[in-house]
Motif scaffolding. Structure first.
Motif, PDB file in Angstrom:
ATOM      1  N   HIS A 185      45.878  43.834  35.562  1.00 17.00           N
ATOM      2  CA  HIS A 185      45.503  42.428  35.688  1.00 17.00           C
ATOM      3  C   HIS A 185      45.122  42.124  37.132  1.00 17.00           C
ATOM      4  O   HIS A 185      45.799  42.534  38.064  1.00 17.00           O
ATOM      5  CB  HIS A 185      46.672  41.520  35.282  1.00 17.00           C
ATOM      6  CG  HIS A 185      46.363  40.062  35.447  1.00 17.00           C
ATOM      7  ND1 HIS A 185      45.464  39.390  34.640  1.00 17.00           N
ATOM      8  CD2 HIS A 185      46.835  39.143  36.341  1.00 17.00           C
ATOM      9  CE1 HIS A 185      45.397  38.135  35.022  1.00 17.00           C
ATOM     10  NE2 HIS A 185      46.216  37.952  36.052  1.00 17.00           N
ATOM     11  N   CYS A 186      44.002  41.405  37.305  1.00 12.21           N
ATOM     12  CA  CYS A 186      43.514  41.058  38.649  1.00 12.21           C
ATOM     13  C   CYS A 186      43.974  39.650  39.037  1.00 12.21           C
ATOM     14  O   CYS A 186      43.972  38.728  38.205  1.00 12.21           O
ATOM     15  CB  CYS A 186      41.989  41.115  38.691  1.00 12.21           C
ATOM     16  SG  CYS A 186      41.323  42.783  38.562  1.00 12.21           S
ATOM     17  N   GLU A 187      44.284  39.512  40.305  1.00 20.95           N
ATOM     18  CA  GLU A 187      44.688  38.217  40.849  1.00 20.95           C
ATOM     19  C   GLU A 187      43.569  37.546  41.646  1.00 20.95           C
ATOM     20  O   GLU A 187      43.563  36.326  41.806  1.00 20.95           O
ATOM     21  CB  GLU A 187      45.906  38.394  41.769  1.00 20.95           C
ATOM     22  CG  GLU A 187      47.103  39.053  41.105  1.00 20.95           C
ATOM     23  CD  GLU A 187      47.740  38.164  40.048  1.00 20.95           C
ATOM     24  OE1 GLU A 187      47.496  36.936  40.087  1.00 20.95           O
ATOM     25  OE2 GLU A 187      48.473  38.695  39.190  1.00 20.95           O
ATOM     26  N   GLN A 188      42.639  38.337  42.163  1.00 22.57           N
ATOM     27  CA  GLN A 188      41.572  37.796  43.012  1.00 22.57           C
ATOM     28  C   GLN A 188      40.678  36.840  42.226  1.00 22.57           C
ATOM     29  O   GLN A 188      40.289  37.124  41.084  1.00 22.57           O
ATOM     30  CB  GLN A 188      40.736  38.931  43.592  1.00 22.57           C
ATOM     31  CG  GLN A 188      41.482  39.825  44.567  1.00 22.57           C
ATOM     32  CD  GLN A 188      41.884  39.081  45.814  1.00 22.57           C
ATOM     33  OE1 GLN A 188      41.163  38.195  46.283  1.00 22.57           O
ATOM     34  NE2 GLN A 188      43.057  39.410  46.352  1.00 22.57           N
TER      35      GLN A 188
ATOM     36  N   CYS B 263      37.836  40.672  42.341  1.00 21.70           N
ATOM     37  CA  CYS B 263      38.497  41.234  41.164  1.00 21.70           C
ATOM     38  C   CYS B 263      38.072  42.682  40.928  1.00 21.70           C
ATOM     39  O   CYS B 263      38.902  43.532  40.590  1.00 21.70           O
ATOM     40  CB  CYS B 263      38.180  40.379  39.941  1.00 21.70           C
ATOM     41  SG  CYS B 263      38.883  40.998  38.405  1.00 21.70           S
TER      42      CYS B 263
ATOM     43  N   GLN C  45      40.039  45.441  32.400  1.00 20.28           N
ATOM     44  CA  GLN C  45      41.460  45.205  32.677  1.00 20.28           C
ATOM     45  C   GLN C  45      42.311  45.483  31.435  1.00 20.28           C
ATOM     46  O   GLN C  45      43.368  46.131  31.515  1.00 20.28           O
ATOM     47  CB  GLN C  45      41.667  43.761  33.156  1.00 20.28           C
ATOM     48  CG  GLN C  45      41.104  43.486  34.540  1.00 20.28           C
ATOM     49  CD  GLN C  45      41.162  42.001  34.883  1.00 20.28           C
ATOM     50  OE1 GLN C  45      42.239  41.455  35.090  1.00 20.28           O
ATOM     51  NE2 GLN C  45      39.999  41.355  34.935  1.00 20.28           N
TER      52      GLN C  45
ATOM     53  N   ARG D 189      32.618  38.512  34.740  1.00 15.46           N
ATOM     54  CA  ARG D 189      34.033  38.231  34.453  1.00 15.46           C
ATOM     55  C   ARG D 189      34.425  38.813  33.085  1.00 15.46           C
ATOM     56  O   ARG D 189      35.523  39.361  32.922  1.00 15.46           O
ATOM     57  CB  ARG D 189      34.284  36.718  34.481  1.00 15.46           C
ATOM     58  CG  ARG D 189      34.226  36.107  35.860  1.00 15.46           C
ATOM     59  CD  ARG D 189      34.684  34.655  35.822  1.00 15.46           C
ATOM     60  NE  ARG D 189      34.594  34.036  37.140  1.00 15.46           N
ATOM     61  CZ  ARG D 189      35.489  34.176  38.102  1.00 15.46           C
ATOM     62  NH1 ARG D 189      36.559  34.926  37.883  1.00 15.46           N
ATOM     63  NH2 ARG D 189      35.332  33.575  39.268  1.00 15.46           N
TER      64      ARG D 189
ATOM     65  N   LYS E 140      43.884  49.144  41.942  1.00 15.68           N
ATOM     66  CA  LYS E 140      45.034  49.195  41.036  1.00 15.68           C
ATOM     67  C   LYS E 140      44.907  50.348  40.033  1.00 15.68           C
ATOM     68  O   LYS E 140      45.915  50.981  39.674  1.00 15.68           O
ATOM     69  CB  LYS E 140      45.170  47.869  40.294  1.00 15.68           C
ATOM     70  CG  LYS E 140      45.735  46.744  41.146  1.00 15.68           C
ATOM     71  CD  LYS E 140      45.977  45.497  40.316  1.00 15.68           C
ATOM     72  CE  LYS E 140      46.710  44.430  41.132  1.00 15.68           C
ATOM     73  NZ  LYS E 140      46.976  43.199  40.347  1.00 15.68           N
TER      74      LYS E 140
ATOM     75  N   GLU F  51      39.829  44.860  43.446  1.00 11.30           N
ATOM     76  CA  GLU F  51      41.250  44.942  43.108  1.00 11.30           C
ATOM     77  C   GLU F  51      41.475  45.874  41.918  1.00 11.30           C
ATOM     78  O   GLU F  51      42.425  46.674  41.901  1.00 11.30           O
ATOM     79  CB  GLU F  51      41.773  43.547  42.792  1.00 11.30           C
ATOM     80  CG  GLU F  51      43.263  43.506  42.483  1.00 11.30           C
ATOM     81  CD  GLU F  51      43.737  42.108  42.091  1.00 11.30           C
ATOM     82  OE1 GLU F  51      44.945  41.962  41.824  1.00 11.30           O
ATOM     83  OE2 GLU F  51      42.896  41.182  42.051  1.00 11.30           O
ATOM     84  N   LEU F  52      40.592  45.768  40.931  1.00 12.40           N
ATOM     85  CA  LEU F  52      40.708  46.615  39.744  1.00 12.40           C
ATOM     86  C   LEU F  52      40.584  48.097  40.105  1.00 12.40           C
ATOM     87  O   LEU F  52      41.328  48.940  39.590  1.00 12.40           O
ATOM     88  CB  LEU F  52      39.641  46.223  38.721  1.00 12.40           C
ATOM     89  CG  LEU F  52      39.656  46.978  37.389  1.00 12.40           C
ATOM     90  CD1 LEU F  52      40.978  46.787  36.656  1.00 12.40           C
ATOM     91  CD2 LEU F  52      38.483  46.526  36.513  1.00 12.40           C
TER      92      LEU F  52
ATOM     93  N   LEU G  80      34.753  42.620  33.468  1.00 13.22           N
ATOM     94  CA  LEU G  80      35.964  42.973  34.213  1.00 13.22           C
ATOM     95  C   LEU G  80      37.214  42.734  33.365  1.00 13.22           C
ATOM     96  O   LEU G  80      38.187  43.506  33.436  1.00 13.22           O
ATOM     97  CB  LEU G  80      36.035  42.163  35.509  1.00 13.22           C
ATOM     98  CG  LEU G  80      34.971  42.508  36.562  1.00 13.22           C
ATOM     99  CD1 LEU G  80      35.070  41.558  37.753  1.00 13.22           C
ATOM    100  CD2 LEU G  80      35.115  43.957  37.021  1.00 13.22           C
ATOM    101  N   SER G  81      37.189  41.705  32.549  1.00 10.60           N
ATOM    102  CA  SER G  81      38.327  41.422  31.665  1.00 10.60           C
ATOM    103  C   SER G  81      38.495  42.545  30.637  1.00 10.60           C
ATOM    104  O   SER G  81      39.622  42.980  30.355  1.00 10.60           O
ATOM    105  CB  SER G  81      38.126  40.079  30.959  1.00 10.60           C
ATOM    106  OG  SER G  81      39.180  39.825  30.049  1.00 10.60           O
TER     107      SER G  81
END
Length: 520
Positions: free
Chosen positions: A119-122, A128, A113, A106, A135, A131-132, A109-110
């Motif tokens: 920004h991830c919503e999953q 995430c 981002q 996490r 996006k 999604e990253l 991934l942050s």
């Protein structure tokens, strides 16, 4: 010649280029990989430049043109089309639980981002990550580059607790499987680590990686070559014995061009001393414990033979000795042979640093009095220099006289049949001496041959409980073990050593010196 700053411990390409450190140009490898494929994996020992190569790739794809002026790739790359880069590194910190791994992922991934302005919503880490990737592709209009450094470190840090290691392996497998699922959005993938875990165990969801580990064309992708020393580090070589540099630090090979350990050379150039710089940065505790548990025949370690399957077999609870030593950098490839589509490898120690230091570590583990073993090694060298054979006999007796009875009774390794001969060998090897264990001739196999200071020493060891007294020296003579050495024209010392397994001491020591053949 202008001297530059030495990039010791620096893994950031931008810092090296902007602050004018020495840099060995690896962008020719980078360009070739980008042009030829998309998904890669590379295993190399620690401190070999893997992280710097990944950082170089990141700057290439980011379009950082000024950093590459004067380098191979500069005029061969389109700098006007940067690509989004996602970088994951598990090199920092110690993870000891599945929850800890989740928090680390996490965190990574942050960071990505923030770097990409997304920004991830999953809610899940794998969700995430996917999604990253999607996006980032949509936002940049270019497919994504994914770079993973130290992909295996969470597992390696927990090999001593297999249940934890398996949990972390499963968590990483879940993460890496996302890369294949999002393949339509991915331009380039490169994963690096020390080990090469089985595709079944870790990469079952990412089976399209091209493995560069044993590739002749990429043998020098990490590390410094002889040409690099001449062209990049010429200003640092003054006052250093070039042949001694080769002996100590060169010799790593992955079926192509041999390379030096870069960390060793940078420390050598700084300190101007020959020391095991790389080896000292990480004690191979797990390896030493494993070799002890398996009651390994130590003289064989530097000449193991294996095939491609075993060399690539590495998983929690199933780590062949050859695979572990090769992937960790304590053995390298001496030769490759193809027979009916199967590849076989002969392994060897890469250089004196590893050969001498690993055996010294094994000696400390196999002999209870570490301080006594240090004294014994120093004495062994002095006695050989003076050819003091009575002193050598006394020292050999002291090797085992210092083993406490309680230690012997309570330590399983001391009852291993090859324990005594292994300890004899390791005392010599820990000095970095030129040894040939079990040297073959037409007449059989000699236990140990030593070349030192213009002399040749031929050793035969016997356990008196298994062989009649007096047979060690006689066997050397009867089988003509000295014949193959006479042409060297050096004095040859035949040495028969007999020890008792029951009394744990040397009970026989005979020496006969013969002259070598004189050459014109």
């Amino acid at each position: 010649m202008t001297r530059k700053r030495l990039p010791i411990g620096i893994q950031t390409f931008r810092k090296i280029r902007e602050d004018d450190y020495y840099y060995v140009d690896k962008t020719n490898f980078a360009l070739k990989l980008i042009e030829e494929g998309t998904h890669y994996f590379l295993s190399r020992p620690r401190r070999f430049g893997k992280s710097l190569f990944l950082d170089t790739l990141a700057e290439i794809f980011a379009g950082s043109e000024p950093l590459f002026r004067g380098l191979f790739i500069h005029d061969r790359w389109d700098w006007s089309r940067p690509a989004p880069v996602i970088r994951l590194s598990f090199g920092g910190g110690l993870l000891q639980s599945a929850d800890g791994l989740t928090l680390k992922i996490r965190e990574l991934l942050s960071i990505n981002q923030d770097a990409l302005g997304l920004h991830c919503e999953q809610p899940t880490t794998s969700g995430c990550f996917g999604e990253l990737i999607r996006k980032a592709h949509a936002a940049a209009g270019e497919r994504v580059v994914i770079l993973v450094d130290e992909y295996d470190k969470p597992i390696l840090d927990n090999l001593g607790t297999p249940e934890v290691a398996r949990e972390l392996r499963n968590g990483l497998r879940d993460l890496y499987s996302v890369i294949k699922d999002e393949d339509a959005h991915v331009r380039f993938v490169f994963l690096t680590g020390v080990s090469k875990f089985s595709k079944i165990s870790l990469f079952s969801g990412l089976n399209n990686l091209r493995d560069l580990t044993v590739s002749a064309a990429h043998s020098a992708l990490c590390g410094y070559t002889e040409v690099d020393l001449d062209q990049v580090f010429a200003a640092e070589l003054d006052g250093l014995d070039r042949e001694r540099i080769r002996e100590w630090y060169n010799g790593y090979n992955w079926t192509g061009e041999a390379v030096y350990n870069p960390f060793d050379l940078l420390l050598l150039f700084t300190e101007r001393k020959f020391r095991p710089w790389w080896f000292e940065t990480g004690t191979p505790t797990f390896l030493v414990d494993l070799l002890t548990e398996r009651e390994s025949w130590l003289p064989d370690l530097g000449r193991l033979e294996t095939d491609a399957d075993i060399l690539a077999t590495f998983d929690v609870g199933n780590i062949p000795t050859a695979a572990l030593m090769f992937q960790a950098g304590y053995l390298t490839i001496a030769s490759e042979e193809e027979i009916s589509g199967n590849y076989y490898y002969r392994l060897r120690y890469p250089n004196r640093e590893v050969y001498q230091s690993l055996n010294a570590s094994l000696l400390r583990a196999w002999v209870p009095d570490a301080q006594a073993s240090v004294r014994h090694r120093k004495s062994l060298h002095q006695l050989l220099l003076s050819n003091d054979f009575p002193g050598l006999q006394a020292l050999f007796s002291a090797f085992f006289a210092g083993i406490p009875g309680d230690w012997y009774r309570n330590n399983r390794i001391a009852h291993y049949e090859g324990y005594y001969a292994s300890v004899f060998y390791t005392y010599f090897a820990a000095l970095g001496l030129d040894l040939t264990p079990e040297d073959s001739s037409n007449h059989g196999r000699l236990d140990l041959a030593l070349r030192f200071n213009g002399h040749i020493y031929l050793f035969e060891f016997k356990v008196v409980e298994l062989t009649p007294d007096g047979r060690a020296l006689q066997q050397i003579k009867d089988r003509g073990y000295a014949d193959k050495y006479r042409a060297a024209g050096q004095p040859i010392h035949l040495i028969g050593v007999e020890f008792s397994r029951d009394s744990r001491t040397v009970v026989g020591f005979e020496v006969e010196t013969q002259a070598g053949l004189k050459t014109r």
